[in-house]
Write a protein that holds these residues in place. Structure first.
Motif, PDB file in Angstrom:
ATOM      1  N   LYS A  87       0.832  -1.189   0.000  1.00  0.00           N
ATOM      2  CA  LYS A  87       0.000   0.000   0.000  1.00  0.00           C
ATOM      3  C   LYS A  87       0.875   1.251   0.000  1.00  0.00           C
ATOM      4  O   LYS A  87       1.876   1.328   0.723  1.00  0.00           O
ATOM      5  CB  LYS A  87      -0.897   0.010   1.241  1.00  0.00           C
ATOM      6  CG  LYS A  87      -1.831   1.218   1.313  1.00  0.00           C
ATOM      7  CD  LYS A  87      -2.715   1.149   2.542  1.00  0.00           C
ATOM      8  CE  LYS A  87      -3.630   2.379   2.612  1.00  0.00           C
ATOM      9  NZ  LYS A  87      -4.540   2.330   3.784  1.00  0.00           N
ATOM     10  N   GLY A  88       0.527   2.217  -0.824  1.00  0.00           N
ATOM     11  CA  GLY A  88       1.259   3.474  -0.899  1.00  0.00           C
ATOM     12  C   GLY A  88       2.289   3.549  -2.018  1.00  0.00           C
ATOM     13  O   GLY A  88       2.788   4.641  -2.335  1.00  0.00           O
ATOM     14  N   GLU A  89       2.640   2.425  -2.650  1.00  0.00           N
ATOM     15  CA  GLU A  89       3.611   2.483  -3.743  1.00  0.00           C
ATOM     16  C   GLU A  89       2.936   2.945  -5.034  1.00  0.00           C
ATOM     17  O   GLU A  89       1.712   2.852  -5.183  1.00  0.00           O
ATOM     18  CB  GLU A  89       4.279   1.120  -3.949  1.00  0.00           C
ATOM     19  CG  GLU A  89       3.348   0.022  -4.413  1.00  0.00           C
ATOM     20  CD  GLU A  89       4.047  -1.325  -4.489  1.00  0.00           C
ATOM     21  OE1 GLU A  89       5.172  -1.442  -3.970  1.00  0.00           O
ATOM     22  OE2 GLU A  89       3.474  -2.253  -5.065  1.00  0.00           O
ATOM     23  N   GLU A  90       3.738   3.475  -5.937  1.00  0.00           N
ATOM     24  CA  GLU A  90       3.202   4.005  -7.188  1.00  0.00           C
ATOM     25  C   GLU A  90       2.646   2.873  -8.052  1.00  0.00           C
ATOM     26  O   GLU A  90       3.242   1.794  -8.147  1.00  0.00           O
ATOM     27  CB  GLU A  90       4.290   4.773  -7.937  1.00  0.00           C
ATOM     28  CG  GLU A  90       3.810   5.441  -9.204  1.00  0.00           C
ATOM     29  CD  GLU A  90       4.901   6.240  -9.888  1.00  0.00           C
ATOM     30  OE1 GLU A  90       4.647   6.760 -10.987  1.00  0.00           O
ATOM     31  OE2 GLU A  90       6.013   6.338  -9.324  1.00  0.00           O
ATOM     32  N   PHE A  91       1.529   3.152  -8.679  1.00  0.00           N
ATOM     33  CA  PHE A  91       0.891   2.144  -9.536  1.00  0.00           C
ATOM     34  C   PHE A  91       1.712   1.944 -10.807  1.00  0.00           C
ATOM     35  O   PHE A  91       2.087   2.900 -11.490  1.00  0.00           O
ATOM     36  CB  PHE A  91      -0.538   2.589  -9.887  1.00  0.00           C
ATOM     37  CG  PHE A  91      -1.231   1.674 -10.856  1.00  0.00           C
ATOM     38  CD1 PHE A  91      -1.682   0.434 -10.466  1.00  0.00           C
ATOM     39  CD2 PHE A  91      -1.420   2.053 -12.178  1.00  0.00           C
ATOM     40  CE1 PHE A  91      -2.322  -0.421 -11.350  1.00  0.00           C
ATOM     41  CE2 PHE A  91      -2.050   1.214 -13.078  1.00  0.00           C
ATOM     42  CZ  PHE A  91      -2.501  -0.029 -12.659  1.00  0.00           C
ATOM     43  N   ASP A  92       2.011   0.689 -11.119  1.00  0.00           N
ATOM     44  CA  ASP A  92       2.784   0.326 -12.304  1.00  0.00           C
ATOM     45  C   ASP A  92       1.993  -0.739 -13.064  1.00  0.00           C
ATOM     46  O   ASP A  92       1.842  -1.863 -12.568  1.00  0.00           O
ATOM     47  CB  ASP A  92       4.158  -0.215 -11.901  1.00  0.00           C
ATOM     48  CG  ASP A  92       5.030  -0.545 -13.104  1.00  0.00           C
ATOM     49  OD1 ASP A  92       4.559  -0.396 -14.251  1.00  0.00           O
ATOM     50  OD2 ASP A  92       6.187  -0.958 -12.897  1.00  0.00           O
ATOM     51  N   PRO A  93       1.448  -0.396 -14.227  1.00  0.00           N
ATOM     52  CA  PRO A  93       0.619  -1.365 -14.952  1.00  0.00           C
ATOM     53  C   PRO A  93       1.368  -2.629 -15.368  1.00  0.00           C
ATOM     54  O   PRO A  93       0.742  -3.651 -15.674  1.00  0.00           O
ATOM     55  CB  PRO A  93       0.125  -0.584 -16.172  1.00  0.00           C
ATOM     56  CG  PRO A  93       1.076   0.549 -16.322  1.00  0.00           C
ATOM     57  CD  PRO A  93       1.561   0.880 -14.946  1.00  0.00           C
ATOM     58  N   THR A  94       2.718  -2.604 -15.394  1.00  0.00           N
ATOM     59  CA  THR A  94       3.475  -3.810 -15.733  1.00  0.00           C
ATOM     60  C   THR A  94       3.606  -4.753 -14.543  1.00  0.00           C
ATOM     61  O   THR A  94       3.959  -5.928 -14.723  1.00  0.00           O
ATOM     62  CB  THR A  94       4.884  -3.443 -16.236  1.00  0.00           C
ATOM     63  OG1 THR A  94       5.607  -2.780 -15.186  1.00  0.00           O
ATOM     64  CG2 THR A  94       4.792  -2.523 -17.451  1.00  0.00           C
ATOM     65  N   ARG A  95       3.320  -4.261 -13.339  1.00  0.00           N
ATOM     66  CA  ARG A  95       3.449  -5.072 -12.126  1.00  0.00           C
ATOM     67  C   ARG A  95       2.133  -5.199 -11.360  1.00  0.00           C
ATOM     68  O   ARG A  95       1.988  -6.110 -10.546  1.00  0.00           O
ATOM     69  CB  ARG A  95       4.511  -4.477 -11.199  1.00  0.00           C
ATOM     70  CG  ARG A  95       5.882  -4.403 -11.826  1.00  0.00           C
ATOM     71  CD  ARG A  95       6.857  -3.585 -10.983  1.00  0.00           C
ATOM     72  NE  ARG A  95       7.012  -4.154  -9.658  1.00  0.00           N
ATOM     73  CZ  ARG A  95       6.671  -3.524  -8.533  1.00  0.00           C
ATOM     74  NH1 ARG A  95       6.115  -2.314  -8.585  1.00  0.00           N
ATOM     75  NH2 ARG A  95       6.857  -4.096  -7.355  1.00  0.00           N
TER      76      ARG A  95
END
Length: 231
Positions: A179-187
């Motif tokens: 929770k709180g990490e940047e959204f990365d569509p590859t992950r």
């Protein structure tokens, strides 16, 4: 092992013609026949002619005997490794040694390539096995995460969960999704986008299911709820 250069190895080997020329230039004896004292004998006269005929007859008999006795010694070596008549015996031996060394280096290079290919194939098969086991255990791992998050785990259950996590770490399996990490569509796989007044960029607001990867290869993306800034 340094690279072997056969041409450089063989460049200093003398051939038979050069040795014959050196032998002739250093031979002080006269070309013609000599007597007991070493002086040349005149070839004129009937006696010398008779001697020549005798020598020719003898030479002819010897030639006939040699030709009738069978193949020459050089013919015995024809077959697997034909010899080069322009080389001395030492030169021929060095040439054969160079050929064997060159063939050995080729075989060694092929073996090294085969060993590298085998190592890569073994590593690929190993990863496939780990992925198969991890995929089969994903539902159980998700249940453990839910119990860890929503209820109190006793000591025995915590010990079992910790052993499972450490076992996968030894095989290079990495768990991700916080929770709180940047959204990365590859992950990450977004199951829900929630507008947030305080959000300046898309971030993970909640983790539904953790993600797993081996190195740079994502085995399963983390399923998350994304907090998105309002437009």
């Amino acid at each position: 092992m340094p690279q072997f250069d056969k041409d450089d190895y063989l460049k200093d080997i003398p051939d038979v013609d050069s040795l014959n020329q050196e032998g002739k230039s250093s031979d002080p004896r006269p070309d013609g026949p000599v007597d007991g004292s070493g002086s040349p004998v005149s070839q004129d006269g009937p006696e010398n002619a008779a001697g020549s005929q005798t020598t020719d007859t003898t030479s002819g008999d010897q030639t006939g005997d040699a030709s009738a006795s069978g193949p020459s010694p050089d013919g015995e070596n024809d077959g697997d490794s034909p010899q080069d008549d322009s080389l001395t015996p030492l030169g021929q031996a060095k040439k054969e040694a160079a050929d064997y060394l060159e063939a050995l280096q080729r075989e060694r290079a092929e073996f090294v390539n085969f060993r590298n290919r085998s190592a890569k194939e073994q590593e690929r098969f190993r990863q496939h096995g780990i992925i198969d086991v991890l995929t089969a255990l994903l539902p159980a791992l998700d249940d453990i995460d839910r119990i860890r998050e929503h209820s109190e785990m006793d000591d025995s259950f915590k010990a079992v969960s910790s052993k499972i996590d450490k076992a996968f770490e030894r095989f290079g399996v990495e768990k991700f999704g916080e929770k709180g990490e940047e959204f990365d569509p590859t992950r990450h796989e977004a199951v829900l986008h929630r507008p947030d007044d305080t959000a300046t960029k898309e971030t993970v607001d909640a983790v539904v299911e953790a993600g797993y990867r081996i190195g740079d290869r994502v085995i399963r993306a983390a399923r998350v709820v994304v907090a998105s800034p309002k437009s």
